[in-house]
Design a protein around this motif. Structure first.
Motif, PDB file in Angstrom:
ATOM      1  N   TYR A  76       0.855  -1.180   0.000  1.00 56.37           N
ATOM      2  CA  TYR A  76       0.000   0.000   0.000  1.00 56.37           C
ATOM      3  C   TYR A  76       0.896   1.237   0.000  1.00 56.37           C
ATOM      4  O   TYR A  76       1.641   1.465   0.956  1.00 56.37           O
ATOM      5  CB  TYR A  76      -0.891  -0.044   1.248  1.00 56.37           C
ATOM      6  CG  TYR A  76      -1.992   0.988   1.276  1.00 56.37           C
ATOM      7  CD1 TYR A  76      -1.701   2.346   1.263  1.00 56.37           C
ATOM      8  CD2 TYR A  76      -3.322   0.610   1.323  1.00 56.37           C
ATOM      9  CE1 TYR A  76      -2.693   3.291   1.290  1.00 56.37           C
ATOM     10  CE2 TYR A  76      -4.334   1.559   1.352  1.00 56.37           C
ATOM     11  CZ  TYR A  76      -4.007   2.889   1.336  1.00 56.37           C
ATOM     12  OH  TYR A  76      -4.994   3.835   1.361  1.00 56.37           O
ATOM     13  N   GLY A  78       1.258   5.225   0.142  1.00 52.83           N
ATOM     14  CA  GLY A  78       0.518   6.417   0.572  1.00 52.83           C
ATOM     15  C   GLY A  78      -0.457   6.053   1.678  1.00 52.83           C
ATOM     16  O   GLY A  78      -1.651   6.370   1.623  1.00 52.83           O
ATOM     17  N   ALA A  79       0.073   5.404   2.721  1.00 56.39           N
ATOM     18  CA  ALA A  79      -0.801   4.844   3.775  1.00 56.39           C
ATOM     19  C   ALA A  79      -1.422   5.921   4.645  1.00 56.39           C
ATOM     20  O   ALA A  79      -2.437   5.693   5.310  1.00 56.39           O
ATOM     21  CB  ALA A  79      -0.005   3.867   4.639  1.00 56.39           C
ATOM     22  N   SER A  80      -0.786   7.100   4.667  1.00 54.95           N
ATOM     23  CA  SER A  80      -1.272   8.232   5.455  1.00 54.95           C
ATOM     24  C   SER A  80      -1.502   7.818   6.912  1.00 54.95           C
ATOM     25  O   SER A  80      -0.735   7.034   7.465  1.00 54.95           O
ATOM     26  CB  SER A  80      -2.532   8.811   4.802  1.00 54.95           C
ATOM     27  OG  SER A  80      -2.789  10.080   5.335  1.00 54.95           O
ATOM     28  N   THR A  83      -6.637   5.457   7.407  1.00 54.79           N
ATOM     29  CA  THR A  83      -8.071   5.289   7.145  1.00 54.79           C
ATOM     30  C   THR A  83      -8.351   4.058   6.270  1.00 54.79           C
ATOM     31  O   THR A  83      -8.986   3.095   6.717  1.00 54.79           O
ATOM     32  CB  THR A  83      -8.631   6.555   6.447  1.00 54.79           C
ATOM     33  OG1 THR A  83      -8.380   7.667   7.286  1.00 54.79           O
ATOM     34  CG2 THR A  83     -10.118   6.430   6.191  1.00 54.79           C
ATOM     35  N   THR A  84      -7.859   4.087   5.042  1.00 53.10           N
ATOM     36  CA  THR A  84      -8.194   2.995   4.121  1.00 53.10           C
ATOM     37  C   THR A  84      -7.453   1.714   4.458  1.00 53.10           C
ATOM     38  O   THR A  84      -8.028   0.615   4.408  1.00 53.10           O
ATOM     39  CB  THR A  84      -7.886   3.427   2.671  1.00 53.10           C
ATOM     40  OG1 THR A  84      -8.692   4.558   2.361  1.00 53.10           O
ATOM     41  CG2 THR A  84      -8.184   2.312   1.683  1.00 53.10           C
ATOM     42  N   VAL A 100       3.438   1.891   3.009  1.00 57.21           N
ATOM     43  CA  VAL A 100       4.545   2.834   2.828  1.00 57.21           C
ATOM     44  C   VAL A 100       4.001   4.263   2.931  1.00 57.21           C
ATOM     45  O   VAL A 100       2.990   4.595   2.301  1.00 57.21           O
ATOM     46  CB  VAL A 100       5.216   2.628   1.447  1.00 57.21           C
ATOM     47  CG1 VAL A 100       6.331   3.645   1.227  1.00 57.21           C
ATOM     48  CG2 VAL A 100       5.755   1.207   1.328  1.00 57.21           C
ATOM     49  N   ALA A 103       5.609  10.763   4.884  1.00 56.05           N
ATOM     50  CA  ALA A 103       5.546  11.868   5.855  1.00 56.05           C
ATOM     51  C   ALA A 103       5.649  11.318   7.280  1.00 56.05           C
ATOM     52  O   ALA A 103       4.845  10.471   7.693  1.00 56.05           O
ATOM     53  CB  ALA A 103       4.238  12.638   5.682  1.00 56.05           C
ATOM     54  N   SER A 106       2.432  11.642   9.456  1.00 57.34           N
ATOM     55  CA  SER A 106       1.398  10.661   9.108  1.00 57.34           C
ATOM     56  C   SER A 106       1.805   9.273   9.592  1.00 57.34           C
ATOM     57  O   SER A 106       0.970   8.494  10.062  1.00 57.34           O
ATOM     58  CB  SER A 106       1.176  10.618   7.597  1.00 57.34           C
ATOM     59  OG  SER A 106       0.762  11.866   7.136  1.00 57.34           O
ATOM     60  N   GLY A 125       8.970   5.487   4.215  1.00 59.14           N
ATOM     61  CA  GLY A 125       9.812   5.447   3.015  1.00 59.14           C
ATOM     62  C   GLY A 125       9.185   6.249   1.901  1.00 59.14           C
ATOM     63  O   GLY A 125       8.006   6.625   1.954  1.00 59.14           O
ATOM     64  N   ASP A 126      10.007   6.501   0.898  1.00 60.91           N
ATOM     65  CA  ASP A 126       9.567   7.257  -0.273  1.00 60.91           C
ATOM     66  C   ASP A 126       9.298   6.265  -1.405  1.00 60.91           C
ATOM     67  O   ASP A 126      10.213   5.543  -1.839  1.00 60.91           O
ATOM     68  CB  ASP A 126      10.688   8.244  -0.658  1.00 60.91           C
ATOM     69  CG  ASP A 126      10.306   9.135  -1.830  1.00 60.91           C
ATOM     70  OD1 ASP A 126       9.359   8.804  -2.569  1.00 60.91           O
ATOM     71  OD2 ASP A 126      10.965  10.175  -2.004  1.00 60.91           O
ATOM     72  N   ALA A 127       8.078   6.251  -1.890  1.00 60.11           N
ATOM     73  CA  ALA A 127       7.674   5.276  -2.915  1.00 60.11           C
ATOM     74  C   ALA A 127       8.399   5.492  -4.243  1.00 60.11           C
ATOM     75  O   ALA A 127       8.327   4.644  -5.129  1.00 60.11           O
ATOM     76  CB  ALA A 127       6.168   5.337  -3.112  1.00 60.11           C
ATOM     77  N   ASN A 128       9.115   6.604  -4.375  1.00 60.92           N
ATOM     78  CA  ASN A 128       9.944   6.796  -5.575  1.00 60.92           C
ATOM     79  C   ASN A 128      11.145   5.847  -5.598  1.00 60.92           C
ATOM     80  O   ASN A 128      11.767   5.679  -6.636  1.00 60.92           O
ATOM     81  CB  ASN A 128      10.487   8.232  -5.626  1.00 60.92           C
ATOM     82  CG  ASN A 128       9.436   9.211  -6.102  1.00 60.92           C
ATOM     83  OD1 ASN A 128       9.034   9.164  -7.266  1.00 60.92           O
ATOM     84  ND2 ASN A 128       8.981  10.067  -5.205  1.00 60.92           N
ATOM     85  N   ASP A 147      -2.098   5.403  -3.673  1.00 58.27           N
ATOM     86  CA  ASP A 147      -2.848   6.651  -3.527  1.00 58.27           C
ATOM     87  C   ASP A 147      -1.886   7.704  -2.972  1.00 58.27           C
ATOM     88  O   ASP A 147      -1.948   8.052  -1.800  1.00 58.27           O
ATOM     89  CB  ASP A 147      -4.024   6.412  -2.550  1.00 58.27           C
ATOM     90  CG  ASP A 147      -4.874   7.650  -2.345  1.00 58.27           C
ATOM     91  OD1 ASP A 147      -4.788   8.589  -3.160  1.00 58.27           O
ATOM     92  OD2 ASP A 147      -5.634   7.682  -1.353  1.00 58.27           O
ATOM     93  N   ILE A 156       5.711   6.122 -10.331  1.00 61.83           N
ATOM     94  CA  ILE A 156       5.835   5.486  -9.003  1.00 61.83           C
ATOM     95  C   ILE A 156       5.145   4.116  -9.018  1.00 61.83           C
ATOM     96  O   ILE A 156       5.682   3.112  -8.542  1.00 61.83           O
ATOM     97  CB  ILE A 156       5.218   6.394  -7.904  1.00 61.83           C
ATOM     98  CG1 ILE A 156       6.062   7.652  -7.727  1.00 61.83           C
ATOM     99  CG2 ILE A 156       5.094   5.651  -6.588  1.00 61.83           C
ATOM    100  CD1 ILE A 156       5.490   8.662  -6.727  1.00 61.83           C
TER     101      ILE A 156
END
Ligand code: SAM
Length: 226
Positions: A76, A78-80, A83-84, A100, A103, A106, A125-128, A147, A156
Motif C-alpha cells: 500500500y 501512501g498509507a497516510s 483510514t483505508t 509505505v 511523511a 502521518s 519510506g519514499d515510494a519513488n 494513492d 511510481i
C-alpha cells in the motif's frame, strides 16, 4: 446487513442509491478515524466512509470487482494516517499489508492508529525508491494499492509493481488529475496515465470514475502481464 459479493469481510446495508459499507472489525473495540461501530448478531462492524476512502468509493461504484481474498499480500503506497489501510486490514484478515508512507507525522499517526492490527507493517519510506524498502517487503505481493497524489504517479506505480508485484497480480491505482496537471482536462490526464501503464506491460482491466465521492479522481485496475 448483507455480505458484499466477492469482497472478504465487507458488508453493506441500504439500497443501491444509499448504500452503507462496513468491514468486520478484526480489532474489536478500536476505531481509526472516528467511524461508527455497529453490532450485528454478536459481531462488530466498522462503517466505511466512501468520502474518506477511495477504495470504499470504488467498491460502492463497481460492485462486480473480484480482486480480493482474505490471505492476500498487499503493498500500500501512501498509507497516510490509516483510514483505508485499516479497512484493508479487516478485509485481508489472514494476509499482510505493507504500508509505505513518506511523511513522518502521518507515519506516527498510522502507527498510533493501527499498532494493534498485526497484519499491517508500516514502512517509513519514499515510494519513488522501492529498492529502499526491499528488506521490509519480504514477499512478492498480490496487489499494489497506490494513492500518493503526486505528479509522477504512474512512474511510481510502475516502479513499485515492477519490483514487487507478482505476474498476473493487480494494481489498484487512484489517479488525481489535478496532482498531475492542474490546467489540462482530466480526461486527457487519465488517458496519458493509462497509456504509460500499457506501454510498461500492464493491462487496464477497469477505469472507474469516482468523482461522486472524490473530486477529479478515477481508479484504474490493471494487471501485470509480464
Ligand atoms: C491522499 S493521501 C492518502 C490517503 C490514504 N490512502 C487513505 O485513503 O487513507 C496521500 C498520502 O501519500 C503520501 N505520499 C506522497 N508522496 C509519497 C511518496 N513518494 N511515498 C510515500 N508516500 C507518499 C502523503 O504523505 C499522503 O499521506
Amino acid at each position: 446487513m448483507r455480505v458484499y459479493a466477492s469482497h472478504p469481510n465487507v458488508y453493506y446495508a441500504g439500497s443501491h442509491n444509499n448504500m452503507k459499507l462496513y468491514t468486520l472489525n478484526n480489532c474489536e473495540g478500536s476505531r481509526v478515524y472516528g467511524e461508527n461501530l455497529i453490532y450485528y448478531k454478536g459481531k462488530e462492524y466498522r462503517e466505511w466512509d466512501p468520502f474518506r476512502s477511495k477504495l470504499a468509493a470504488l467498491l460502492i461504484l463497481d460492485s462486480k470487482l473480484d480482486l480480493f481474498s482474505k490471505n492476500q499480500i498487499c503493498l500500500y503506497l501512501g498509507a497516510s494516517s490509516g483510514t483505508t489501510i485499516s479497512h484493508l486490514s479487516d478485509m485481508l484478515s489472514e494476509g499482510i499489508i505493507f504500508g509505505v508512507e513518506v511523511a513522518e507525522r502521518s507515519m506516527r499517526q498510522l502507527i498510533h492508529n493501527t499498532s494493534q492490527r498485526i497484519n499491517i507493517i508500516p514502512i517509513l519510506g519514499d515510494a519513488n525508491y522501492p529498492e529502499n524498502y526491499a528488506k521490509s517487503v519480504f514477499k512478492e505481493v498480490d496487489i499494489v494499492y497506490q494513492d500518493v497524489a503526486q505528479p509522477n504517479q504512474s512512474e511510481i506505480a510502475i516502479k513499485n509493481c515492477n519490483y514487487y508485484l507478482k505476474k498476473n497480480g493487480h494494481l489498484i491505482f487512484a489517479i488525481k488529475s489535478q496532482s498531475i496537471d492542474s490546467i489540462e482536462k482530466s480526461e486527457k490526464v487519465y488517458r496519458e496515465e493509462k497509456k504509460s501503464l500499457e506501454l510498461s506491460g500492464y493491462e487496464i482491466l477497469e477505469s472507474v470514475n469516482i468523482h461522486k465521492f472524490a473530486a477529479n479522481h478515477i481508479i484504474l485496475i490493471a494487471k501485470r502481464k509480464i
